[in-house]
Design a protein around this motif. Sequence first.
Motif, mmCIF file in Angstrom:
data_model
loop_
_atom_site.group_PDB
_atom_site.id
_atom_site.type_symbol
_atom_site.label_atom_id
_atom_site.label_comp_id
_atom_site.label_asym_id
_atom_site.label_seq_id
_atom_site.Cartn_x
_atom_site.Cartn_y
_atom_site.Cartn_z
ATOM 1 N N ILE A 695 0.768 -1.224 -0.105
ATOM 2 C CA ILE A 695 0.076 0.097 0.126
ATOM 3 C C ILE A 695 0.938 1.353 0.033
ATOM 4 O O ILE A 695 0.698 2.310 -0.803
ATOM 5 N N HIS A 696 1.915 1.188 0.984
ATOM 6 C CA HIS A 696 2.744 2.445 0.852
ATOM 7 C C HIS A 696 3.191 2.770 -0.348
ATOM 8 O O HIS A 696 3.321 3.747 -1.067
ATOM 9 N N ARG A 697 4.048 1.705 -1.207
ATOM 10 C CA ARG A 697 4.694 1.815 -2.367
ATOM 11 C C ARG A 697 3.615 2.339 -3.387
ATOM 12 O O ARG A 697 3.885 3.242 -4.295
ATOM 13 N N ARG A 698 2.349 2.021 -3.335
ATOM 14 C CA ARG A 698 1.212 2.377 -4.293
ATOM 15 C C ARG A 698 1.079 3.729 -4.137
ATOM 16 O O ARG A 698 0.688 4.646 -5.163
ATOM 17 N N VAL A 699 0.809 3.984 -2.779
ATOM 18 C CA VAL A 699 0.173 5.565 -2.618
ATOM 19 C C VAL A 699 1.411 6.408 -2.809
ATOM 20 O O VAL A 699 1.174 7.556 -3.530
ATOM 21 N N GLU A 700 2.753 6.229 -2.695
ATOM 22 C CA GLU A 700 3.863 7.012 -3.330
ATOM 23 C C GLU A 700 3.753 7.226 -4.559
ATOM 24 O O GLU A 700 4.027 8.344 -5.082
ATOM 25 N N LEU A 701 3.784 6.163 -5.309
ATOM 26 C CA LEU A 701 3.719 6.151 -6.710
ATOM 27 C C LEU A 701 2.616 7.057 -7.480
ATOM 28 O O LEU A 701 2.501 7.811 -8.390
ATOM 29 N N ALA A 702 1.361 6.993 -6.477
ATOM 30 C CA ALA A 702 -0.016 7.673 -6.918
ATOM 31 C C ALA A 702 0.338 9.117 -6.596
ATOM 32 O O ALA A 702 -0.109 10.116 -7.432
ATOM 33 N N VAL A 735 -4.238 6.676 4.075
ATOM 34 C CA VAL A 735 -2.683 6.588 4.299
ATOM 35 C C VAL A 735 -2.521 8.446 4.407
ATOM 36 O O VAL A 735 -1.651 8.503 5.196
ATOM 37 N N VAL A 736 -3.205 9.078 3.493
ATOM 38 C CA VAL A 736 -2.352 10.413 3.179
ATOM 39 C C VAL A 736 -3.429 11.472 4.300
ATOM 40 O O VAL A 736 -2.983 12.320 4.813
ATOM 41 N N GLY A 737 -4.652 10.925 4.415
ATOM 42 C CA GLY A 737 -5.451 11.721 5.051
ATOM 43 C C GLY A 737 -6.531 12.602 4.520
ATOM 44 O O GLY A 737 -7.444 13.107 5.124
ATOM 45 N N GLY A 741 -7.972 13.566 -5.102
ATOM 46 C CA GLY A 741 -8.354 14.654 -5.896
ATOM 47 C C GLY A 741 -8.044 15.973 -4.978
ATOM 48 O O GLY A 741 -7.306 17.043 -5.484
ATOM 49 N N ASP A 742 -8.278 15.987 -3.653
ATOM 50 C CA ASP A 742 -7.901 17.150 -2.852
ATOM 51 C C ASP A 742 -6.496 17.330 -2.763
ATOM 52 O O ASP A 742 -5.909 18.281 -2.552
ATOM 53 N N PHE A 743 -5.692 16.102 -2.882
ATOM 54 C CA PHE A 743 -4.401 16.053 -2.536
ATOM 55 C C PHE A 743 -3.563 16.894 -3.857
ATOM 56 O O PHE A 743 -2.760 17.849 -3.640
ATOM 57 N N ARG A 744 -4.204 16.460 -4.804
ATOM 58 C CA ARG A 744 -3.565 17.309 -6.116
ATOM 59 C C ARG A 744 -3.972 18.874 -6.081
ATOM 60 O O ARG A 744 -2.960 19.504 -6.260
#
Length: 749
Positions: A695-702, A735-737, A741-744
Amino acid sequence: MELKKISKTWYYRLLFSYMPVFLLMISFLFFIFFQVLTERAQQDTAHIYASVNNQIVQTVEQPLQSIDHMMVTVQTRSSNSAEFNMLDYFDQEGPPSVFFTYQMTKEFNNLRQLYQSIHSIYLVRERDNYVLSSNTVSPLEQFSDRDFIEELLQDNYSYHWTNMRIFKEFHASREESVVSLARKYLTSRGESGLMIINVRTSSLEGLVSQKMDQTASYVMITGKNNEPVFASEKEASEKRKAISTVVSDYTGWTYESGLNKGSSFTMLQTFSSVWIILALIVAVFGMLSIVYMTNRNYKPLRALINKLDKISYASGEQGAAERNEFNYIESTVDSLVQRFNLFKSQSDMNSGYRKKSIFLEVMSGSRSLANAEWNVEMERHGFTSGFSKAAVIVISIDKYSDLLSRYREQDMILFRFIIQNMYMELIQKYDLFSWSEWVNDKEMCGFIYIQEDNEKQLIDSILKVSDSALQWIRANLPFTTTFGIGQTTDSVTMLKTSYKKAMEAVNFRLVFGNNRTIGYWETESGTSFELYNQLEQIRSLIYAFHSMEPDWLLKYGTLFEQFKQYKLKREDIVNLLNYFIFYLFEHVHGTILNDEIIETNKAIMKDVIDQFETLEDVQEEILSIMEKLEYVIAEQASKGGAAEIAVKMKQYIEEHVSDPDLSLIHLSQQFDIPSKNVSSLFKEQFNIKFIDFLIHRRVELAKQLLLEKEMSVQEIGRAVGYLNPVSFNRVFKRVVGIPPGDFRREKLG
């Protein structure tokens, strides 16, 4: 001859006057002797009771620890084993079968026979709140100990022995005083429940009675909130005198032992108190006698002493044959005169100390002077008075602790003398005026002023002085210095602010580096500092290092560059680096690194953080340690076996992180090992679960794709292995909170 007779009469008068006092003092010494013997006996008694108290702690807590150990071993039984496992009860639903109940009762009885102090055992299943004991099977709401169980559930399970409490298995049962221990168990199917064991306090009290005869002595055991563990201990504490108290590291109980009042030893202690009172009475009486007789014998000398007080020195000196008892008075007067002359001489010599004291008090703000008063002090100490513009500078010796290890104190005194003289020559060269003093062994403060109202001229001249001084020190002394320049002022009262700014500028050498000049204007502004972002960056760096990602060095350098960009204070940098150490060794703990390597390198890092002077120093030292750790991890992983397989698994995951079919079963098939072993092997080697790593690797890639590619959120989800957009949004937010879309939008604005 008459003089000699008078002297002898006074001598014998004094001798016999103090004889009664001498006898009283001898009596006082006898009392003290007996008191010392009594105190020694009390100390020996305290040692004995401390030893007995420790034995009682072991006696009481050994069966409790055995029971606790038994409860832990229950969890380790394999669910696939052919033998009966009581934890299977947590996987069931509703009332168990008759045969299972029989087996559980048999298991409970075996445990009670093995541990005689156990009163009762019961299991609580969390799925449906069903209770199973050796005597009953019932829902929780019908169980007599329901309140205790609900309290455990609310407190999120306390794995400690409770205070004494009253337990009844049935409403009609006899009440029993017990202490209880509860443990939560998780089965292989994910179900959970509680095992609760009640131990009779009477059995523990019996163990204590075997260790100590409580006729004259007592032992009291208290738990939380000073609640007695034994019911018989609720009697009044006034009847006891505590001697030894021990707090158990295991149960947290307090063990207090001592004597019951009324015993022969306490009576002896009371009698020793009477000795003390008698001795004090004798001492007071003796002191009063001394005062009385001294006053009486002092009257003939009083007139002479009054006359001696009025004269400053004797006009002549008697010969040796004429000396008598009054010689002492004469020598005392001579001594006072000599001391007065010495004090006067020292007062003249201490003008330098007064000069330094006034300077430091004004700079620190502990003393406030008007401009006129400051000018008076400057003239008194030989400085040109009057100024229109002034500023404070601080000269600090770099890496002073290293310098002390290489040179003697006499050498350091010479270095400080050289620096101050070089400084004053440069002040005169650039037509400035200055008053300088060493604030401490490594820092000198200079008050620089001009008599023209030209701030730019003053700052330019100070910069020329500092540049010339830095060059001279680099060329002629075995160390370097850092100059801090404070703001300009035209008032003495504002010198403390200029001094404070200069000290802050010197302290910023940990960001800007040493062997240079730092002005107050360089420290006044910086990029806003957000602690959360720094902590997140540290966690990302440690994760990359722990996962042996090649870009961890880049993240490490970026972290320290941001420290410089934000112009962080020393305390902020120290706090962030301490968090860095904690997070680093928290993640590498339990991997292929052994405890000795971890503890040694952790201690070295902490010493580096405590002693560093510049960011470059600490960055290089910590990087060197991390590179050594990386080498050890890689070397251990290259030796083959389980570590080698785990490393290959991680590399495979990195290469196929976007594969939607990547799972434990997929890895099991790829590496030809059972899926259960895949999970445990990955956890053992990298101290992280397979699914969490994926999950961590996929979220970092995302996160990278969201910021760098103009793809939709759904397309990015598929690109990182999530075919279902809902699943991708849920995992990313967890993971990010925030949603992707909001992150971008938050990062790109």
